[in-house]
Design a protein around this motif. Sequence first.
Motif, PDB file in Angstrom:
ATOM      1  N   ASP B 307       0.841  -1.196   0.000  1.00  0.00           N
ATOM      2  CA  ASP B 307       0.000   0.000   0.000  1.00  0.00           C
ATOM      3  C   ASP B 307       0.873   1.242   0.000  1.00  0.00           C
ATOM      4  N   ILE B 308       0.583   2.115  -0.949  1.00  0.00           N
ATOM      5  CA  ILE B 308       1.319   3.390  -0.961  1.00  0.00           C
ATOM      6  C   ILE B 308       0.368   4.541  -1.227  1.00  0.00           C
ATOM      7  N   ARG B 318      -3.875   3.538  -4.406  1.00  0.00           N
ATOM      8  CA  ARG B 318      -3.168   2.274  -4.187  1.00  0.00           C
ATOM      9  C   ARG B 318      -2.847   2.038  -2.714  1.00  0.00           C
ATOM     10  N   PRO B 419      -0.918   4.315   3.669  1.00  0.00           N
ATOM     11  CA  PRO B 419       0.267   3.649   3.140  1.00  0.00           C
ATOM     12  C   PRO B 419       0.822   2.538   4.024  1.00  0.00           C
TER      13      PRO B 419
END
Lengths: 1046, 548
Positions: B307-308, B318, B419
Amino acid sequence: MSMKKLLTVFRRGACILFLILFFVPGALLQAQEKVVSGSVLDPSGNPLPGVQVVVKGTNKGVVTDAAGNFRISVPGADAVLQFKFLGYQEQEVQVGEQAQVNITMKEKVEELDQVVVVGYGVQKRSDVTGSVASVSGDKLTKLPVAGIDQALQGMAAGVNIIPTSGRPGSGVDIQIRGITSINGTNPLVIIDGVSRDINALSRLNPDDIASIEVLKDASSAAIYGASGGNGVILITTKKGQSGEIKTSFNSYMGSEEVIKKLDMMNSQQWLELLEEMSTSTAPITTRPDTFKTYDWQDIVFKKAYTRNYDLSFNGGNERSSFLLSASYNKQEGIIKKTDNQRFTMRLNSDHSLRYFKISENISYTNNIRKGFEDWEYLGYYQNIVAKTLQMVPYLPPYDANGKWLINQYGGGPNPMVELDMKNRTTKNDNIDGNFAITIEPVKGLSYVSRFSVGAGIGDIKDFRDIYYASATDNRQQNELFQSLSRSYSWNFQNIVTYQLTLDMHNITLMGGSEAFRYWGYDLNGTRVDFSNTIPELLYMSMSENDTLDKQAIEGSGYEGRGYRYFGRLNYDFKGKYLLTVNVSRDYATNFGPANRAGTFPSFSLGWKFSEEEFIKNLNIFSFGKIRVGYGETGANARSGFPYATNIIFPARLKYSFDNQVSLIGAGPEQVANPGIKWETVKMTNVGLDVNFFDNKLSLTIEYFNKENKDMLMYQQVPFVAGTFAQSNPEVNIGSIRNRGFEVTAGYKSLVGDLKYGVDINFSVVRNKILALATDSILAGAAHNVSPITLTRIGGSVSDYYGYKTNGMFTEQDLGYSKGKLVITNQPFTINSKGDTIYAQPDARPGDVRYVDLNGDGKITEKDKTILGSPLPKFTYSFSINLEYKGFDLSMMFYGSYGNKLFNGTKQYLYYSQGNGNRLAVFANRYKDEKIKQDMVVVKENHNTNIPRFAASNYTRPSDFFIEDGSYLRLRNIQLGYSLPANVCKSIGVDRLRIYVGGKNLLTFTKYQAFNPEVSSGSGGGLTALGIDYGTYPATKMYLVGLNLQF
Amino acid sequence: MKKYHSIIIVFLLTALAGCKEDFLDIRPIAAINSETFYTTQKAGEQAVTAIYSQLNNVAFDKDLIMAVDVVSDDAEAGGEYVNEVPSYENFNRMVPLTTQGELENVYGTLFAIVYFSNVAIEKLPAIKQIDKNADPKVIDRLLGEAKFMRALAYSYLTKYFGGVPLVDHVLSADEYYLPKAELKDLYAFMEQDLKDAIMVLPERSAYGPENIGRASKGAARALMARNLLFESSYARYYPGDDRFKGMTERWDEALKYAEDVINSGEYTLPGINGERYSTWRSPSTNGYRYVFTSNGDNTEGIFEIQDIVDGLGWAQARGNAITQYISARRYLDENGNPQNTDYWGLDLPTWSLINEFEPGDPRLRSGIAWDGSGDSIEIKGGKRYPISYDKSVTGTYCTKYECSAAEFKDINGPWHSAPINIKLIRYAEVLLIAAEAAMMNGQNDKALNYINMVRKRARMCGPAGNTVPADLTGTVTLENIIHERRVELYQEGHRYYDLVRWNKAKQYLNHLTHDGYQVIYESPKHDFLPLPQKEINANPNLKQYPGW
């Protein structure tokens, strides 16, 4: 045989033909000259001046004088004299031994003996067994429209034409016998035998048209197979006439203005609304009574002028004839920067020798559009009309320094900013050429080989300059966008027709093949920072910014190919019993290898019952025929490759493996359906043609039933197919039925010198959805209301869908609940804690009362219902033509009845977001008194039926916005005067007519917004019909013109 | 007349002569078609990236993990009042509607992973031949990754939905309407994929840092061990049940694959020696908490959803959605007034879970906060404030998925762009699989050793001298395993399906919710989630489970 070989054969064939032509002796026997004189009378026995008398096969001719007399020398007894006059049948007389030839001209009997153009051939009107409507060129040229597409409206029953907008040069939506498919209704357009794109209609000069035929049913359109499903428009351009060269000059000039303006709030009313919306405790500082009111519609809409010139020459001899024409049309828009101009040139010629005829049509069109594009009017948000209406009334466009004035109270932009800054020119050049050889080696047999090409160049230049109107409305960096596109096509046809009469059997056999290819590409780009903005320097090379990411360049391309074999049998027995069978086998690249071919058959039967003795004895009918037909056609093959899967690289397929950067992922755009194929349209047609009173009264009644069986739609398939968050596959599952009938009636006669004619047509279409690949389709949006329409099985396309309203809550509906004064006179439920929950819990007096249709005590989605249809119950038109001595008067009315419209203009002009202006009627909304610092800033108004200013009243789709869209419009009126023949002769011309007229001068409608003709383009295609955003307003026009022939 | 006959024939022939079919054989212009695209190694890489990308589908992670956590006795749906989020409350009460979006999201996304995997598995072998510059090793690895991902999707599908359709290739239009497959066939299918993947995938350490998030040999072995644990459990605890017919107890194999991971030396438990880590949360974050505040750079993660925050819009973001959904909803401002944190505070830990911890187990405070625990939360602006429980129906919040404000809220990321990687498989789980398999296989030494590794790390996360949880001695029992899995893996989506495989769901899940609602566990109805109604509607051959 491959195309290459086929071309080789064609080339060889052409060479042989020229050799034959060269050696055939053109023997013209020299014979003894003699002089013939005579007189020409009209049917009532009066002398007819101005009749052309031509020696057949020569360019020798004279014109009858004021007393109808002529005198001409002819080569000998074999000579044949031709008598021609507009509106009368052409006659031929062999001179023989006569020295005096007296002749009575006969009125042209409309239609019956007239030849109509059908697919890949012609047929006598009386023998047609399908449904074919014809419009002659004379009728069309009476209409002062730039494009033939707009002229067609009302001309043929069942052909519905809706202009996309009132903007000059904008297109039309054409529906022939209803909406066959949600994927498009545009018919196939055939110009001089060759299929062209739908835009070719607007490229044509109406003055060049000889006739238009519309193939409405499948039995006539099936010869065009996979392309005939939406009907076919066949256009034939004029040919040269033998005789000396004639010059014809037509021109008109007109002035246009908006049909209607909307009554908007004045500054005082608008400021009161501002006070109502304001949460501040202080009144607005500037006092409303100091403000002037500016009418922004007057500022933006202007008077616009139109000029049109047509010049043509035609002439020739027995062997060769030509028509050369040029036209120029310049139409200003009633909104700045919406002008359109078109220049056309055409050369049509025919050369014949014994068995051979060589024909050629070549046309060039140049179209220049300045400023806005159509799509800029079709959405609410880009729409300059919406911006104009909402512009605050207290401001003029500019301050004393010519700087735009911006609303200090927030709200929309000053529309003049966009109007002043728009600097775009769109140019299109098109060349269409058409070359044909016709060979008639023996009587009854003819062979046509036709090769045609088309090429187009599109050119857009859009310079967006720096400006500053306000902090939110400005551009800091200028940019130039340029686009160039090219399109090409060729089409090669070979057709053999054989006609045979055996005793009482008449047989015509036609067979042939056609192959085509079209392709094109475009290239466009943007660069920024042009320091010098004079037009001559606006080229990419003048950009002063070389930064790569400030340069955008894009381009794309397309190609399609196909071919078809087709055949037709026309059989008649005793000229009474008629049979037509068509079949077409089509191949095209639109679909996957498994479905590239399709077979489209049709047949039709006719019985000319008026030829039967027992009917003749009745002495009722001058003509009578019953027709029955059935056929299958295809529709909506798109260019591109819907059967294959495109690979795409969207952001949602990205993934990061290191928590730093996302890598690009690629995947199929949609789950492909290799089985995708043409939509199949099946249509049955039953028709009755009867004429009475010596053909003076004609009547046609037709019934049709059309079903699209395999309509293309996206289908929700199981997730195991991989369709979650991906596009569904396109499948052939939907089905739409259109059923209806059409009546066309005409009467023409004369009383003394008064000739009169009335034509009426009337058509009813009922649309029903039989199958869909999804449960239903919700679509349509108007500013902040969405969805508006529902397309579902059992209903018709694009029904309005929303809440029913039942007036407004008032003080009488108030009551106490838990010690609070709330609207208690409304449905409610009781929750688990025993509390009463009202259907509209926050309702106040002045709020719309929505109807709890399902009676569950709540207002939910389940209370939405069908609120009407945008499709008319019937459409009709009637025209009247009068001629008296030299005067002529014609009028054409067009009407639509029973259709509803969603008045999106009302929606955003009652409840727009922000501080824009509103409709004047909204000043009479329900208001409570509001006092600020001892001053009444909003006056109480409880005695009204217009709901209060609140989102809940104006942002739900409801019948509040649905209005009757019926209308009757005087499309066209013209009063002309033709100079008498003797006067014409004295000034050396054949014909001179001057006229005055108008377009859209009268409109009868209850509809409240600009224009009841709402195109399907507004807001989501054919499943979101009749949603009126207030697009480019329709206009009315006054004009003067002249027709001159010499 | 006769001479014309030949002319007529020639004309007719010309007129009817057409084109060869190849006239129509043209390729799409200005678009890449699936037939022409998959010809380079780069295309193969992009095809595989697309498989992983589905893990970032909007809210997929929270539906995969939170929905089934709420079903268990570990968590309540939460919200400011009962039924604030009806779909979650339905899960909580074990009465989900078959039309709920969570079901579609999990089912649909997992089958999208299967679809993208099938595309890659079909296209990759040919690329090896076509692309002369392709590295055959890379192609093999990509193929292994695709097979791992397909097995991963099926692993969740079979756990959650039971015998779903078996899709081993890209379906054509006439193949969409598949019936359910037998679970044993699905397990065999996964087993083959994982065996193929284990053969070709490199160990995690052989990937460079740029590829650390890819499926590795360790991930494939761990997933194999997990699947074998489920298969063995079904066989053991559901004897004679038709649904699990043909499945056998394979504890030794489960142990073997788990030990392959353990012995590979690739993974360790951070903090097992009392290490402290510097994170946004604190300069001395304990090892257990550190795992959930770090991404691929910790030594415990075996397979994570990457996850970013990348600034992309809603449907493209994302990042994870769990942080937004689960983190505490309210805090107390400087004046002691409760305020919204901008998190939603759903999936609240139950008191039954809190009471499961041995008093002093540092893992409790590392992921759960309750009224009186004294926890604070970092919200926008980076400052920490005391959590307020005024709107928590249980008086608790989960803090496992909290994330640095600087990386999420301060930069206005969309709600599912947090993230923090979601740990789908981590080393502690593999140790507990090994412990359980060893116990069932009669190898108590090993079972003790592996369970005590997990307990030791927990213990070492506490203050110096902490003794809880102490090492187990004697014989490891199933009760030990049940306890350890609950307190180690809470709020990670394991509890519900652990109870199902042990056939103990009825025993634990017939309970009252905080507001007194009696949850009734019915077997077999609740052993699997209902199939999404949309799928049943779209596929006449797919039958819903009885009772739904």
